[in-house]
Design an enzyme around this catalytic site. Structure first.
Site, PDB file in Angstrom:
ATOM      1  N   THR A  59      -7.407   6.742  11.190  1.00  0.00           N
ATOM      2  CA  THR A  59      -6.307   7.179  12.051  1.00  0.00           C
ATOM      3  C   THR A  59      -5.157   6.172  12.054  1.00  0.00           C
ATOM      4  OG1 THR A  59      -7.319   6.156  14.006  1.00  0.00           O
ATOM      5  CG2 THR A  59      -7.858   8.481  13.558  1.00  0.00           C
ATOM      6  N   ARG A  96       1.344   4.106  17.195  1.00  0.00           N
ATOM      7  CA  ARG A  96       1.479   4.886  15.963  1.00  0.00           C
ATOM      8  C   ARG A  96       0.121   5.293  15.393  1.00  0.00           C
ATOM      9  NH1 ARG A  96       4.157   0.756  12.996  1.00  0.00           N
ATOM     10  NH2 ARG A  96       3.425   1.882  11.169  1.00  0.00           N
ATOM     11  N   ASN A  97      -0.959   4.763  15.948  1.00  0.00           N
ATOM     12  CA  ASN A  97      -2.295   5.161  15.515  1.00  0.00           C
ATOM     13  C   ASN A  97      -2.585   6.541  16.106  1.00  0.00           C
ATOM     14  OD1 ASN A  97      -5.275   5.420  15.520  1.00  0.00           O
ATOM     15  ND2 ASN A  97      -5.189   3.335  14.693  1.00  0.00           N
ATOM     16  N   HIS A  98      -3.120   7.429  15.299  1.00  0.00           N
ATOM     17  CA  HIS A  98      -3.339   8.818  15.740  1.00  0.00           C
ATOM     18  C   HIS A  98      -4.641   9.043  16.497  1.00  0.00           C
ATOM     19  CE1 HIS A  98      -0.504  10.079  12.286  1.00  0.00           C
ATOM     20  NE2 HIS A  98       0.143  10.190  13.432  1.00  0.00           N
ATOM     21  N   PHE A  99      -5.464   8.019  16.686  1.00  0.00           N
ATOM     22  CA  PHE A  99      -6.792   8.222  17.245  1.00  0.00           C
ATOM     23  C   PHE A  99      -6.780   9.039  18.537  1.00  0.00           C
ATOM     24  CE2 PHE A  99     -10.351   7.059  19.970  1.00  0.00           C
ATOM     25  CZ  PHE A  99     -11.415   7.358  19.149  1.00  0.00           C
TER      26      PHE A  99
END
Length: 159
Positions: free
Chosen positions: A138, A38-41
């Site tokens: 992020t 779920r982290n957008h990095f």
């Protein structure tokens, strides 16, 4: 619980350094930077460089190196329960003096969120040869900014 960060992903050609604070629980379990799906990095970086997104960690690391980006964390180790940066105690910074000497082409340091910038500024002094930029985190915990808003801010890496 005492936790440790990962070694940097870097090579001598790096011009940009992106710094997080400390890997979260899912990242530590997977032994991957930004392992929380779920982290957008990673989605942001692939979008910025117009590359098709992949979950393959080796390809993620290759994307960084191909674009002269080093990735690391501000902290070497700390005590933390869970994944929130606000829960960090007894922090120890990474050795930036030697890292930056070993990566003389780095001119820009980008922080993945306010906490990474805060810890860096608390422990590290760099000369004016570096441009320091704090970007929105992020993390999925940073729900106040949409993916599109994060993408717009993170595009600064291209400049």
């Amino acid at each position: 619980m005492k936790i440790q960060s990962f070694p940097s992903i870097s090579d001598a050609n790096a011009k940009i350094l992106i710094l997080g604070t400390m890997p979260g629980a899912q990242s530590l379990t997977l032994n991957e930077y930004y392992g929380n799906r779920r982290n957008h990095f990673w989605q942001l970086l692939f979008a910025i460089f117009n590359e098709p997104y992949t979950t393959d960690y080796q390809e993620k690391k290759s994307l960084l190196l191909k674009n002269h980006i080093a990735l690391w964390d501000v902290l070497q180790d700390c005590v933390r329960e869970g994944s929130l940066d606000s829960a960090i105690l007894q922090e120890v910074p990474n050795d930036f003096t030697n890292f930056l000497k070993a990566h003389p082409n780095i001119t820009h340091i980008f922080f993945n969120g306010q906490q990474a910038a805060k810890f860096f500024k608390k422990y590290v002094t760099v000369d004016n040869n570096y441009t320091l930029v704090t970007l929105p985190s992020t993390s999925p915990a940073n729900a106040g900014i949409s993916y599109e808003g994060k993408l717009k801010a993170w595009r600064q890496i291209l400049r």
